[in-house]
Design a protein around this motif. Structure first.
Motif, short mmCIF file in Angstrom:
data_model
loop_
_atom_site.label_atom_id
_atom_site.label_comp_id
_atom_site.label_asym_id
_atom_site.label_seq_id
_atom_site.Cartn_x
_atom_site.Cartn_y
_atom_site.Cartn_z
N ALA A 79 -0.72 -0.78 6.84
CA ALA A 79 -2.12 -0.63 7.26
C ALA A 79 -2.46 0.86 7.32
CB ALA A 79 -2.31 -1.29 8.62
N PRO A 80 -3.75 1.21 7.12
CA PRO A 80 -4.85 0.31 6.78
C PRO A 80 -5.07 0.24 5.27
CG PRO A 80 -5.72 2.44 7.33
CD PRO A 80 -4.22 2.56 7.46
N ILE A 81 -6.00 -0.63 4.88
CA ILE A 81 -6.48 -0.73 3.50
C ILE A 81 -7.82 -0.01 3.42
CG2 ILE A 81 -7.25 -2.32 1.70
CD1 ILE A 81 -5.42 -4.41 3.24
N ARG A 141 -1.30 6.07 -2.97
CA ARG A 141 -1.75 4.69 -2.82
C ARG A 141 -1.88 3.99 -4.17
NH1 ARG A 141 -4.41 2.85 1.82
NH2 ARG A 141 -4.30 4.28 3.58
N TYR A 142 -1.79 2.67 -4.12
CA TYR A 142 -2.11 1.85 -5.28
C TYR A 142 -3.61 1.55 -5.25
CZ TYR A 142 2.84 0.96 -6.18
OH TYR A 142 4.16 1.10 -6.48
N CYS A 162 3.63 -17.06 -4.81
CA CYS A 162 2.61 -16.10 -4.41
C CYS A 162 3.24 -14.84 -3.81
CB CYS A 162 1.67 -16.74 -3.39
SG CYS A 162 0.13 -15.85 -3.15
N SER A 163 2.72 -13.67 -4.17
CA SER A 163 3.16 -12.44 -3.53
C SER A 163 2.44 -12.28 -2.19
CB SER A 163 2.87 -11.24 -4.44
OG SER A 163 1.48 -11.12 -4.66
N PRO A 164 3.05 -11.58 -1.22
CA PRO A 164 2.44 -11.48 0.10
C PRO A 164 1.05 -10.86 0.12
CG PRO A 164 4.74 -10.78 0.16
CD PRO A 164 4.38 -10.94 -1.28
N ASP A 165 0.72 -10.04 -0.87
CA ASP A 165 -0.55 -9.31 -0.84
C ASP A 165 -1.68 -10.00 -1.60
OD1 ASP A 165 0.38 -9.01 -3.42
OD2 ASP A 165 0.00 -6.86 -3.53
N PHE A 166 -1.49 -11.25 -2.01
CA PHE A 166 -2.46 -11.92 -2.88
C PHE A 166 -3.85 -12.03 -2.25
CE2 PHE A 166 -4.09 -16.08 -4.66
CZ PHE A 166 -4.41 -15.59 -5.91
N THR A 194 -1.29 0.95 0.43
CA THR A 194 0.04 1.53 0.50
C THR A 194 1.04 0.42 0.83
OG1 THR A 194 -0.84 3.63 1.29
CG2 THR A 194 1.51 3.23 1.62
N TYR A 195 2.16 0.39 0.11
CA TYR A 195 3.18 -0.63 0.31
C TYR A 195 4.40 -0.04 1.02
CZ TYR A 195 0.65 -3.70 -2.87
OH TYR A 195 -0.31 -4.48 -3.47
N GLY A 196 5.01 -0.87 1.89
CA GLY A 196 6.26 -0.51 2.52
C GLY A 196 7.43 -0.75 1.59
N SER A 197 8.62 -0.40 2.04
CA SER A 197 9.81 -0.51 1.20
C SER A 197 10.15 -1.95 0.85
CB SER A 197 11.00 0.15 1.91
OG SER A 197 11.23 -0.47 3.17
N ASN A 198 9.75 -2.91 1.69
CA ASN A 198 10.06 -4.32 1.43
C ASN A 198 8.92 -5.05 0.74
OD1 ASN A 198 8.25 -4.32 3.51
ND2 ASN A 198 9.41 -5.72 4.85
#
Length: 242
Positions: free
Chosen positions: A44-46, A12-13, A79-83, A35-39
């Motif tokens: 989930a989850p955080i 995980r990050y 913006c990145s999707p995870d902001f 955890t990030y997916g390939s794209n």
């Protein structure tokens, strides 16, 4: 001099957002594990966690406080999707009691909730969650400070009417370590002064992310970023309790 050591070895990050030291020297580091997916999407989850050192940084123990789901992705310019995802705030009062804020959604893609957690046994267990953001609105990026015996202050960013183009910053206070809270007060209450501001709020969070402090007189001071988009332009805004 400094000694560097790896605290976590994981796929995980880990994002570190806040830390504090108790009067007895115990160190608390709040972390969000993602955890990030390939794209580039969030899987989930955080996990919201606290790393604790009871020997002044020699060793650390890892405590899981909350498990949440990723909320809406950020679609503002640049913006990145995870902001909006995976933020914590943590503070320890003069008695050693821990207060912690987390953001996250109950289900994937749902509006995020800012929730309060508290521990009076040195982080062995945490009580909560207590939701402090408004039901139905998307909330993110809390800030927190505490003092005395359970005097906790907090703010967070929250949408207005569900619009991710109209944000405000809201403030609440607790006198019992985060178990109960006063009514929310909007502290981003200036309706002019920049083109990205209106009566409804401001266009987007700007910068990473905001901070809260308490003066020796017990007054809260908050500072945060507002802008047109993640790219900006934008500016820093401050409000203080009188």
């Amino acid at each position: 001099t400094w000694t560097q050591r790896k605290l976590i070895d994981s796929g995980r990050y880990f994002y570190a957002f806040d830390a504090d030291v108790a009067p007895d020297g115990t160190v608390y580091l709040s972390q969000s594990a993602i955890t990030y997916g390939s794209n580039g999407s969030i899987s989930a989850p955080i996990e919201h966690r606290v790393l604790i050192s009871r020997d002044r940084g020699v060793t650390f123990e890892d405590r899981l406080v909350a498990t949440v789901q990723p909320g809406p992705v950020c679609d503002a310019a640049g913006c990145s999707p995870d902001f909006y995802t995976g933020h914590t705030a943590l503070s320890v009062d003069a008695t050693g009691a821990i207060s912690m804020l987390t953001d996250g959604a109950p289900t994937v893609g749902a509006p995020q909730v800012v929730s309060a957690w508290r521990s009076t046994n040195g982080g062995l267990t945490f009580a909560g969650p207590v939701a402090i953001s408004a039901t139905g609105e998307h909330a993110t990026a809390p800030a927190m400070e505490s003092r005395g015996n359970g005097d906790v202050r907090a703010f967070w960013y929250q949408t207005n009417g569900g619009s991710d183009d109209a944000w405000n910053v809201w403030y609440r206070r607790s006198s019992d370590g985060g178990a109960t809270w006063t009514a929310a007060v909007k502290i981003s209450d200036a309706t002019g002064g920049a083109a990205y501001k209106s009566a409804a709020g401001f266009g987007e969070l700007y910068g990473d992310y905001g901070e809260l402090a308490i003066t020796s007189a017990g007054k809260a001071i908050g500072i945060w970023g507002e802008g047109f988009s993640w790219d900006g332009p934008g500016g820093s805004w401050l409000n203080r309790e009188t």
